[in-house]
Design a protein around this motif. Structure first.
Motif, PDB file in Angstrom:
ATOM      1  N   GLY A 294      -8.341  10.347  -9.241  1.00 41.06           N
ATOM      2  CA  GLY A 294      -7.087  10.041  -8.544  1.00 41.06           C
ATOM      3  C   GLY A 294      -7.222  10.285  -7.057  1.00 41.06           C
ATOM      4  O   GLY A 294      -6.769   9.477  -6.232  1.00 41.06           O
ATOM      5  N   LEU A 295      -7.900  11.400  -6.721  1.00 42.82           N
ATOM      6  CA  LEU A 295      -8.131  11.725  -5.309  1.00 42.82           C
ATOM      7  C   LEU A 295      -8.932  10.622  -4.634  1.00 42.82           C
ATOM      8  O   LEU A 295      -8.626  10.183  -3.517  1.00 42.82           O
ATOM      9  CB  LEU A 295      -8.875  13.065  -5.229  1.00 42.82           C
ATOM     10  N   MET A 296      -9.951  10.155  -5.334  1.00 42.43           N
ATOM     11  CA  MET A 296     -10.814   9.074  -4.827  1.00 42.43           C
ATOM     12  C   MET A 296      -9.977   7.823  -4.536  1.00 42.43           C
ATOM     13  O   MET A 296     -10.149   7.187  -3.485  1.00 42.43           O
ATOM     14  CB  MET A 296     -11.852   8.772  -5.915  1.00 42.43           C
ATOM     15  N   ALA A 297      -9.088   7.488  -5.464  1.00 45.62           N
ATOM     16  CA  ALA A 297      -8.223   6.310  -5.277  1.00 45.62           C
ATOM     17  C   ALA A 297      -7.315   6.511  -4.065  1.00 45.62           C
ATOM     18  O   ALA A 297      -7.074   5.581  -3.286  1.00 45.62           O
ATOM     19  CB  ALA A 297      -7.393   6.066  -6.534  1.00 45.62           C
ATOM     20  N   LEU A 298      -6.831   7.757  -3.888  1.00 51.21           N
ATOM     21  CA  LEU A 298      -5.950   8.056  -2.758  1.00 51.21           C
ATOM     22  C   LEU A 298      -6.703   7.935  -1.432  1.00 51.21           C
ATOM     23  O   LEU A 298      -6.192   7.369  -0.461  1.00 51.21           O
ATOM     24  CB  LEU A 298      -5.390   9.477  -2.930  1.00 51.21           C
ATOM     25  N   ILE A 299      -7.949   8.446  -1.424  1.00 50.72           N
ATOM     26  CA  ILE A 299      -8.773   8.335  -0.204  1.00 50.72           C
ATOM     27  C   ILE A 299      -8.984   6.867   0.134  1.00 50.72           C
ATOM     28  O   ILE A 299      -8.817   6.439   1.281  1.00 50.72           O
ATOM     29  CB  ILE A 299     -10.139   9.041  -0.393  1.00 50.72           C
ATOM     30  N   ASP A 300      -9.340   6.059  -0.877  1.00 51.95           N
ATOM     31  CA  ASP A 300      -9.573   4.625  -0.661  1.00 51.95           C
ATOM     32  C   ASP A 300      -8.329   3.945  -0.093  1.00 51.95           C
ATOM     33  O   ASP A 300      -8.414   3.118   0.810  1.00 51.95           O
ATOM     34  CB  ASP A 300      -9.982   3.946  -1.974  1.00 51.95           C
ATOM     35  N   ALA A 301      -7.164   4.307  -0.650  1.00 50.20           N
ATOM     36  CA  ALA A 301      -5.918   3.658  -0.229  1.00 50.20           C
ATOM     37  C   ALA A 301      -5.551   4.061   1.196  1.00 50.20           C
ATOM     38  O   ALA A 301      -4.966   3.265   1.954  1.00 50.20           O
ATOM     39  CB  ALA A 301      -4.791   4.044  -1.187  1.00 50.20           C
ATOM     40  N   THR A 302      -5.911   5.281   1.591  1.00 56.37           N
ATOM     41  CA  THR A 302      -5.503   5.801   2.887  1.00 56.37           C
ATOM     42  C   THR A 302      -6.478   5.396   3.999  1.00 56.37           C
ATOM     43  O   THR A 302      -6.127   5.373   5.169  1.00 56.37           O
ATOM     44  CB  THR A 302      -5.426   7.350   2.821  1.00 56.37           C
TER      45      THR A 302
ATOM     46  N   GLU B 292       0.810  -1.221   0.000  1.00 56.17           N
ATOM     47  CA  GLU B 292       0.000   0.000   0.000  1.00 56.17           C
ATOM     48  C   GLU B 292       0.844   1.272   0.000  1.00 56.17           C
ATOM     49  O   GLU B 292       0.542   2.238  -0.701  1.00 56.17           O
ATOM     50  CB  GLU B 292      -0.902  -0.025   1.231  1.00 56.17           C
ATOM     51  N   ARG B 293       1.931   1.262   0.769  1.00 56.93           N
ATOM     52  CA  ARG B 293       2.778   2.455   0.909  1.00 56.93           C
ATOM     53  C   ARG B 293       3.309   2.918  -0.466  1.00 56.93           C
ATOM     54  O   ARG B 293       3.250   4.096  -0.803  1.00 56.93           O
ATOM     55  CB  ARG B 293       3.942   2.117   1.860  1.00 56.93           C
ATOM     56  N   ALA B 294       3.790   1.950  -1.220  1.00 52.69           N
ATOM     57  CA  ALA B 294       4.354   2.270  -2.546  1.00 52.69           C
ATOM     58  C   ALA B 294       3.282   2.873  -3.450  1.00 52.69           C
ATOM     59  O   ALA B 294       3.534   3.843  -4.178  1.00 52.69           O
ATOM     60  CB  ALA B 294       4.934   1.013  -3.185  1.00 52.69           C
ATOM     61  N   ALA B 295       2.058   2.310  -3.369  1.00 53.87           N
ATOM     62  CA  ALA B 295       0.963   2.803  -4.199  1.00 53.87           C
ATOM     63  C   ALA B 295       0.616   4.241  -3.821  1.00 53.87           C
ATOM     64  O   ALA B 295       0.429   5.106  -4.692  1.00 53.87           O
ATOM     65  CB  ALA B 295      -0.258   1.899  -4.053  1.00 53.87           C
ATOM     66  N   ILE B 296       0.537   4.508  -2.498  1.00 55.21           N
ATOM     67  CA  ILE B 296       0.173   5.851  -2.024  1.00 55.21           C
ATOM     68  C   ILE B 296       1.247   6.870  -2.435  1.00 55.21           C
ATOM     69  O   ILE B 296       0.928   7.961  -2.921  1.00 55.21           O
ATOM     70  CB  ILE B 296      -0.025   5.859  -0.486  1.00 55.21           C
ATOM     71  N   ASP B 297       2.521   6.511  -2.273  1.00 57.64           N
ATOM     72  CA  ASP B 297       3.614   7.422  -2.646  1.00 57.64           C
ATOM     73  C   ASP B 297       3.534   7.782  -4.136  1.00 57.64           C
ATOM     74  O   ASP B 297       3.670   8.941  -4.520  1.00 57.64           O
ATOM     75  CB  ASP B 297       4.983   6.784  -2.353  1.00 57.64           C
TER      76      ASP B 297
ATOM     77  N   ALA C 148     -11.272  11.550  12.593  1.00 57.43           N
ATOM     78  CA  ALA C 148     -10.676  11.813  11.279  1.00 57.43           C
ATOM     79  C   ALA C 148     -11.259  10.868  10.240  1.00 57.43           C
ATOM     80  O   ALA C 148     -11.506  11.255   9.093  1.00 57.43           O
ATOM     81  CB  ALA C 148      -9.167  11.651  11.351  1.00 57.43           C
ATOM     82  N   ARG C 149     -11.519   9.637  10.640  1.00 60.34           N
ATOM     83  CA  ARG C 149     -12.078   8.649   9.718  1.00 60.34           C
ATOM     84  C   ARG C 149     -13.484   9.053   9.274  1.00 60.34           C
ATOM     85  O   ARG C 149     -13.843   8.915   8.097  1.00 60.34           O
ATOM     86  CB  ARG C 149     -12.095   7.272  10.384  1.00 60.34           C
ATOM     87  N   GLU C 150     -14.282   9.568  10.271  1.00 61.96           N
ATOM     88  CA  GLU C 150     -15.638  10.048   9.950  1.00 61.96           C
ATOM     89  C   GLU C 150     -15.571  11.138   8.875  1.00 61.96           C
ATOM     90  O   GLU C 150     -16.316  11.120   7.890  1.00 61.96           O
ATOM     91  CB  GLU C 150     -16.327  10.613  11.210  1.00 61.96           C
ATOM     92  N   ASN C 151     -14.662  12.105   9.094  1.00 63.39           N
ATOM     93  CA  ASN C 151     -14.508  13.210   8.124  1.00 63.39           C
ATOM     94  C   ASN C 151     -14.094  12.679   6.757  1.00 63.39           C
ATOM     95  O   ASN C 151     -14.558  13.152   5.723  1.00 63.39           O
ATOM     96  CB  ASN C 151     -13.463  14.211   8.625  1.00 63.39           C
ATOM     97  N   PHE C 152     -13.223  11.700   6.781  1.00 63.04           N
ATOM     98  CA  PHE C 152     -12.741  11.106   5.535  1.00 63.04           C
ATOM     99  C   PHE C 152     -13.884  10.434   4.777  1.00 63.04           C
ATOM    100  O   PHE C 152     -13.965  10.507   3.556  1.00 63.04           O
ATOM    101  CB  PHE C 152     -11.642  10.081   5.846  1.00 63.04           C
ATOM    102  N   LEU C 153     -14.805   9.779   5.561  1.00 61.25           N
ATOM    103  CA  LEU C 153     -15.943   9.106   4.924  1.00 61.25           C
ATOM    104  C   LEU C 153     -16.849  10.126   4.231  1.00 61.25           C
ATOM    105  O   LEU C 153     -17.345   9.883   3.126  1.00 61.25           O
ATOM    106  CB  LEU C 153     -16.740   8.315   5.975  1.00 61.25           C
ATOM    107  N   ILE C 154     -17.031  11.286   4.898  1.00 64.23           N
ATOM    108  CA  ILE C 154     -17.859  12.352   4.295  1.00 64.23           C
ATOM    109  C   ILE C 154     -17.194  12.839   3.003  1.00 64.23           C
ATOM    110  O   ILE C 154     -17.827  12.984   1.957  1.00 64.23           O
ATOM    111  CB  ILE C 154     -18.043  13.529   5.290  1.00 64.23           C
ATOM    112  N   LEU C 155     -15.884  13.056   3.085  1.00 67.02           N
ATOM    113  CA  LEU C 155     -15.121  13.528   1.918  1.00 67.02           C
ATOM    114  C   LEU C 155     -15.240  12.529   0.772  1.00 67.02           C
ATOM    115  O   LEU C 155     -15.436  12.889  -0.399  1.00 67.02           O
ATOM    116  CB  LEU C 155     -13.649  13.702   2.330  1.00 67.02           C
ATOM    117  N   ARG C 156     -15.147  11.244   1.129  1.00 63.00           N
ATOM    118  CA  ARG C 156     -15.230  10.180   0.114  1.00 63.00           C
ATOM    119  C   ARG C 156     -16.601  10.192  -0.572  1.00 63.00           C
ATOM    120  O   ARG C 156     -16.701  10.084  -1.789  1.00 63.00           O
ATOM    121  CB  ARG C 156     -14.999   8.835   0.799  1.00 63.00           C
TER     122      ARG C 156
END
Ligand SMILES: [Zn+2]
Length: 390
Positions: A319-327, A300-305, A335-343
């Motif tokens: 791309g942002l969506m893929a980054l959110i999913d990976a993170t 996962e780390r390599a993919a996120i970088d 923070a996870r709740e906020n991330f879910l809203i963002l997603r």
């Protein structure tokens, strides 16, 4: 002086003679009537140019009333009726014109052509086909009639007749319609493929390539046939050729190409092909595909970088969506709740987007079509490039 040159010179002479003749004829009528007629004509024309069709019809009806012999006025009226969707009125007017005794052959065939268009608009395709076929047989307005016939056969998905008439049109006009014929052969190939007639499908694809050697759709269909026959290495070759034929279709080609790389265990080849694509293609699809490969191979780390570095160069909501999913997995608590809203918001933003647009008429679509549903052009619907799309 050669012959065509003399003809060119004669055109303005004929025009001036015609103008003088019409002046002499006009002089016999009362001057007031003539000037009223021509001012009415220009008023009608003005309304037409301003797209004020109601007023234009009113003026042309009046003109037709003044002078019942004016075929041009009737033709203009019929055309207006059809454009306004009053097809019944247009049909009646053109039928009346065609049956009029003493009408010159030239004017009669123009009226027949118009009547054929009325029939097409009314969905009376059999009648339109018969009429246009007659015009072709008479060699009257044959190129226009052939174009209408080709449109009818496309609508009826009669690709054999569409090909036959496109060939006749090419001979008649000297124009090259190779890419359209290639699309018709692709339609036949895909239909044969769906019915399990694989040999027939290959034969149609060969004919598509004969028309257009770099036909991206024919390469994609070849890849699909190979893949369905479990010949995944051959499918890779065909899909890579499709990307090289027209890189704009990358978002359509990459999913089956990636599948064929995986099935033929050629992930190194996949990486180098996608890496090479990054320099000449500015969409997000190859980035997402590479991120997927790095995740599976290096974690996962390599993919996120990789994603983070690429998103700085090519901002993209997908791309942002893929980054959110990976993170997502690495985040906890509030923070996870906020991330879910963002997603969720990002997903909604993508849902409303047209992903494809016709380069000829601007028609927007969520799915890819080989023929534009709006202007009926082939191969003009392409992926949109932008932050919220490819
Ligand atoms: Zn279009």
């Amino acid at each position: 002086m050669n012959y065509p040159y003399v003809l060119v010179l004669l055109v303005p002479v004929a025009f001036i003679l015609g103008w003088l003749a019409s002046r002499r004829m006009g002089a016999k009528r009362s001057g007031a009537e003539v000037s009223e007629l021509s001012s009415d004509y220009f008023r009608g024309l003005n309304y037409l140019l301003n797209e004020e069709q109601d007023k234009a019809i009113e003026v042309f009806l009046k003109l037709a009333e003044y002078n019942r012999d004016t075929v041009e006025t009737h033709l203009a009226l019929g055309n207006l009726f059809r454009r306004r969707g009053e097809v019944d009125r247009a049909i009646r007017l053109h039928q009346h014109l065609v049956s009029r005794p003493g009408l010159s052959d030239a004017m009669k065939t123009v009226a027949l052509l118009e009547l054929g268009e009325d029939y097409m608009r009314a969905g009376l395709l059999d009648r339109a086909e018969a009429l246009f076929s007659d015009l072709v047989a008479m060699d009257a307005h044959a190129p226009s009639a052939l174009r209408h016939l080709i449109a009818i056969y496309q609508h009826e998905r009669d690709w054999h007749k569409a090909i036959e008439h496109t060939r006749r049109l090419e001979v008649m006009t000297g124009e090259d319609e190779a890419s359209m014929k290639a699309q018709f052969f692709c339609e036949l190939a895909d239909r044969a493929r769906q019915h399990g007639a694989r040999g027939e499908a290959r034969d149609y694809l060969r004919q598509a390539f004969e028309c257009q050697p770099d036909c991206v759709r024919a390469f994609m269909l070849t890849g699909r046939l190979q893949s369905e026959d479990d010949r995944h290495a051959d499918a890779v070759v065909a899909y890579e050729a499709a990307v090289n034929a027209d890189i704009a279709f990358t978002p359509e080609i990459l999913p089956p190409l990636l599948n064929s790389y995986a099935r033929s265990q050629q992930m190194d080849r996949a990486e180098s092909f996608l890496r090479e694509m990054l320099s000449r293609y500015h969409g997000i699809s190859p980035v997402l595909a590479l991120a997927h490969i790095y995740r599976q191979r290096d974690g996962e780390r390599a993919a996120i970088d990789f994603l983070t570095s690429q998103l700085r160069q090519r901002p993209s909501v997908r791309g942002l969506m893929a980054l959110i999913d990976a993170t997502m997995d690495k985040i906890e608590g509030e923070a996870r709740e906020n991330f879910l809203i963002l997603r969720d918001l990002t997903k909604k933003l993508l849902e409303g987007q047209a992903m494809y647009r016709c380069s000829r008429c601007g028609f927007g679509a969520k799915a890819h079509h080989w023929q534009c549903p709006s202007c009926k052009s082939w191969g003009t619907i392409r992926p949109i490039h932008g932050v919220a799309s490819e």
